[in-house]
Design a protein around this motif. Sequence first.
Motif, PDB file in Angstrom:
ATOM      1  N   SER A 208      28.210  27.756   8.080  1.00  0.00           N
ATOM      2  CA  SER A 208      28.960  28.912   8.833  1.00  0.00           C
ATOM      3  C   SER A 208      28.647  30.375   8.263  1.00  0.00           C
ATOM      4  O   SER A 208      28.880  31.539   9.094  1.00  0.00           O
ATOM      5  N   ALA A 209      28.052  30.490   7.241  1.00  0.00           N
ATOM      6  CA  ALA A 209      27.800  31.742   6.502  1.00  0.00           C
ATOM      7  C   ALA A 209      26.208  32.023   6.833  1.00  0.00           C
ATOM      8  O   ALA A 209      25.905  32.904   6.412  1.00  0.00           O
ATOM      9  N   ALA A 210      25.555  31.089   7.193  1.00  0.00           N
ATOM     10  CA  ALA A 210      24.098  31.211   7.681  1.00  0.00           C
ATOM     11  C   ALA A 210      23.874  32.417   8.606  1.00  0.00           C
ATOM     12  O   ALA A 210      24.443  32.403   9.594  1.00  0.00           O
ATOM     13  N   GLN A 211      22.698  33.130   8.329  1.00  0.00           N
ATOM     14  CA  GLN A 211      22.369  34.231   9.270  1.00  0.00           C
ATOM     15  C   GLN A 211      20.733  33.920   9.501  1.00  0.00           C
ATOM     16  O   GLN A 211      20.024  33.223   8.830  1.00  0.00           O
ATOM     17  N   PRO A 212      20.262  34.614  10.555  1.00  0.00           N
ATOM     18  CA  PRO A 212      18.770  34.058  10.921  1.00  0.00           C
ATOM     19  C   PRO A 212      18.064  34.703   9.474  1.00  0.00           C
ATOM     20  O   PRO A 212      18.295  35.899   9.296  1.00  0.00           O
ATOM     21  N   GLY A 213      17.077  34.123   9.534  1.00  0.00           N
ATOM     22  CA  GLY A 213      16.054  34.445   8.184  1.00  0.00           C
ATOM     23  C   GLY A 213      16.458  33.595   7.154  1.00  0.00           C
ATOM     24  O   GLY A 213      15.625  33.343   5.966  1.00  0.00           O
ATOM     25  N   ASP A 214      17.805  33.004   6.717  1.00  0.00           N
ATOM     26  CA  ASP A 214      18.026  31.988   5.864  1.00  0.00           C
ATOM     27  C   ASP A 214      17.098  30.861   5.934  1.00  0.00           C
ATOM     28  O   ASP A 214      16.351  30.492   6.741  1.00  0.00           O
ATOM     29  N   LEU A 215      17.095  29.849   4.888  1.00  0.00           N
ATOM     30  CA  LEU A 215      16.310  28.794   4.988  1.00  0.00           C
ATOM     31  C   LEU A 215      17.209  27.440   5.224  1.00  0.00           C
ATOM     32  O   LEU A 215      18.282  27.355   4.625  1.00  0.00           O
ATOM     33  N   VAL A 216      16.658  26.639   5.876  1.00  0.00           N
ATOM     34  CA  VAL A 216      17.579  25.277   6.307  1.00  0.00           C
ATOM     35  C   VAL A 216      16.523  24.034   5.640  1.00  0.00           C
ATOM     36  O   VAL A 216      15.253  24.078   5.542  1.00  0.00           O
ATOM     37  N   VAL A 217      17.182  23.318   4.836  1.00  0.00           N
ATOM     38  CA  VAL A 217      16.800  22.395   3.744  1.00  0.00           C
ATOM     39  C   VAL A 217      17.437  21.102   4.143  1.00  0.00           C
ATOM     40  O   VAL A 217      18.359  20.872   4.065  1.00  0.00           O
ATOM     41  N   TRP A 218      16.239  20.081   4.183  1.00  0.00           N
ATOM     42  CA  TRP A 218      16.565  18.629   4.153  1.00  0.00           C
ATOM     43  C   TRP A 218      15.931  17.992   3.030  1.00  0.00           C
ATOM     44  O   TRP A 218      14.844  18.844   2.395  1.00  0.00           O
ATOM     45  N   PRO A 219      16.026  16.929   2.443  1.00  0.00           N
ATOM     46  CA  PRO A 219      15.346  16.171   1.491  1.00  0.00           C
ATOM     47  C   PRO A 219      13.804  16.420   1.745  1.00  0.00           C
ATOM     48  O   PRO A 219      13.401  15.863   2.632  1.00  0.00           O
ATOM     49  N   GLY A 220      12.807  17.148   0.912  1.00  0.00           N
ATOM     50  CA  GLY A 220      11.355  17.172   1.094  1.00  0.00           C
ATOM     51  C   GLY A 220      11.013  17.970   2.626  1.00  0.00           C
ATOM     52  O   GLY A 220       9.798  18.030   2.821  1.00  0.00           O
ATOM     53  N   HIS A 221      11.898  18.869   2.870  1.00  0.00           N
ATOM     54  CA  HIS A 221      11.598  19.640   4.077  1.00  0.00           C
ATOM     55  C   HIS A 221      12.379  20.829   4.146  1.00  0.00           C
ATOM     56  O   HIS A 221      13.616  20.928   3.599  1.00  0.00           O
ATOM     57  N   ILE A 222      11.698  21.961   4.554  1.00  0.00           N
ATOM     58  CA  ILE A 222      12.190  23.120   4.975  1.00  0.00           C
ATOM     59  C   ILE A 222      11.861  23.970   5.855  1.00  0.00           C
ATOM     60  O   ILE A 222      10.705  23.802   6.410  1.00  0.00           O
ATOM     61  N   GLY A 223      12.850  25.019   6.444  1.00  0.00           N
ATOM     62  CA  GLY A 223      12.247  25.591   7.496  1.00  0.00           C
ATOM     63  C   GLY A 223      13.012  27.045   7.451  1.00  0.00           C
ATOM     64  O   GLY A 223      14.060  27.112   6.653  1.00  0.00           O
ATOM     65  N   VAL A 224      12.868  27.813   8.777  1.00  0.00           N
ATOM     66  CA  VAL A 224      13.786  28.880   8.883  1.00  0.00           C
ATOM     67  C   VAL A 224      14.598  28.996   9.832  1.00  0.00           C
ATOM     68  O   VAL A 224      14.471  28.657  10.948  1.00  0.00           O
ATOM     69  N   TYR A 225      15.804  29.328   9.327  1.00  0.00           N
ATOM     70  CA  TYR A 225      17.073  29.464  10.483  1.00  0.00           C
ATOM     71  C   TYR A 225      16.709  30.524  11.303  1.00  0.00           C
ATOM     72  O   TYR A 225      16.585  31.510  11.013  1.00  0.00           O
ATOM     73  N   ALA A 226      16.903  30.125  12.468  1.00  0.00           N
ATOM     74  CA  ALA A 226      16.523  31.067  13.556  1.00  0.00           C
ATOM     75  C   ALA A 226      17.910  31.536  14.393  1.00  0.00           C
ATOM     76  O   ALA A 226      17.801  32.410  15.332  1.00  0.00           O
ATOM     77  N   GLY A 227      19.009  30.643  13.838  1.00  0.00           N
ATOM     78  CA  GLY A 227      20.373  31.231  14.527  1.00  0.00           C
ATOM     79  C   GLY A 227      20.501  30.440  15.881  1.00  0.00           C
ATOM     80  O   GLY A 227      19.577  29.613  16.191  1.00  0.00           O
ATOM     81  N   GLY A 228      21.751  30.043  16.160  1.00  0.00           N
ATOM     82  CA  GLY A 228      21.976  29.161  17.337  1.00  0.00           C
ATOM     83  C   GLY A 228      21.850  27.827  17.132  1.00  0.00           C
ATOM     84  O   GLY A 228      21.245  27.311  18.030  1.00  0.00           O
ATOM     85  N   ASP A 229      21.804  27.444  15.857  1.00  0.00           N
ATOM     86  CA  ASP A 229      21.565  25.997  15.780  1.00  0.00           C
ATOM     87  C   ASP A 229      20.033  25.530  15.810  1.00  0.00           C
ATOM     88  O   ASP A 229      19.785  24.474  16.335  1.00  0.00           O
ATOM     89  N   LYS A 230      19.086  26.644  15.805  1.00  0.00           N
ATOM     90  CA  LYS A 230      17.831  26.352  15.865  1.00  0.00           C
ATOM     91  C   LYS A 230      17.144  26.756  14.323  1.00  0.00           C
ATOM     92  O   LYS A 230      17.564  27.289  13.719  1.00  0.00           O
ATOM     93  N   VAL A 231      16.029  25.976  14.218  1.00  0.00           N
ATOM     94  CA  VAL A 231      15.209  26.138  13.199  1.00  0.00           C
ATOM     95  C   VAL A 231      13.818  26.431  13.851  1.00  0.00           C
ATOM     96  O   VAL A 231      13.278  25.546  14.573  1.00  0.00           O
ATOM     97  N   VAL A 232      12.870  27.181  12.925  1.00  0.00           N
ATOM     98  CA  VAL A 232      11.407  27.241  13.044  1.00  0.00           C
ATOM     99  C   VAL A 232      10.734  26.682  11.726  1.00  0.00           C
ATOM    100  O   VAL A 232      11.065  26.977  10.738  1.00  0.00           O
ATOM    101  N   ASP A 233      10.269  25.592  11.967  1.00  0.00           N
ATOM    102  CA  ASP A 233       9.389  24.911  10.714  1.00  0.00           C
ATOM    103  C   ASP A 233       8.409  24.280  11.048  1.00  0.00           C
ATOM    104  O   ASP A 233       7.766  24.109  12.231  1.00  0.00           O
ATOM    105  N   ALA A 234       7.460  23.915  10.198  1.00  0.00           N
ATOM    106  CA  ALA A 234       6.112  23.002  10.251  1.00  0.00           C
ATOM    107  C   ALA A 234       6.401  21.780  10.055  1.00  0.00           C
ATOM    108  O   ALA A 234       6.587  21.350   8.727  1.00  0.00           O
TER     109      ALA A 234
END
Length: 276
Positions: free
Chosen positions: A228-254
């Motif tokens: 709830s505190a996340a903003q676009p540009g923060d990081l989204v992290v799973w075990p062994g994986h990471i991406g850029v939070y794009a807002g609106g429940d979206k992530v940009v990741d490789a």
Amino acid sequence: MATSNSHRAAGRAVTPFRHSGRALRGTGGAAILGTVLLGSAFAGGAAQAAPTAPATAPTLTAQAAAPATPAPIHTLSSAEKLRWGSQGSSVKQLQAALNEEGASLAVDGKFGPRTHSAVKDYQRTNGLQVDGVVGPETRGALNGGGLSIGGTGTSVPTPSTSSSGSVGQSIVDAARTQIGTSYSWSSSSPGVGFDCSGLTQYAYKQAGIDLPRTSGQQVNAGTSISKSAAQPGDLVVWPGHIGVYAGGDKVVDAGRSAGAVTERTIWGSPTFITFR
């Protein structure tokens, strides 16, 4: 026999007042002799006390000046950016300055995890951008001023409004420019190949923020927050994986798939990391 005249002839002199050997007291107790009043004066036949000299006005003492704010004992003389991995005398100056602010660092000239954490704590406490990098704003604050210009000691006030929103959006925009780039383990080559942490490092660098290379280091360098505190540009992290939070429940990741860098819906229950 001639008769004696006991009346005074007109114009006869009056016998002067004779001093009886005691001084008379005039009004107020002043001594008089004859018609002379000693220590007082007559006005209309009554003695008046001589005017009292005005009291001396109390001397005003100057108010003690307020003590000046002490200058920092240790200052950062170099204009170079200091970040994780930096070494040398400039890092020693930084560590000594941070210790003045309450850190407990070994002044060894090595910018490692403890120094990185201390920098972030200082930035967070002083309302600065929390990225763990000692740039102009953080250096100027540690030197006792605002935004330092060229390391000369000249400073201007740090802006009171935060630019974290625009910085976050620039991170997202940088990540989006690489959509379609292939996945390549341990790579960070725009238009050629990225792994997940290579993409996040690249996107942050375009916004002037230097992240460590691996996903684990990036997580440790940042601050964990709720979704709830996340903003676009923060990081989204799973075990062994990471991406850029794009807002609106979206992530940009490789990801490990064809097309590699994509923007997609967040899945599962990731954690969120911020450098704000």
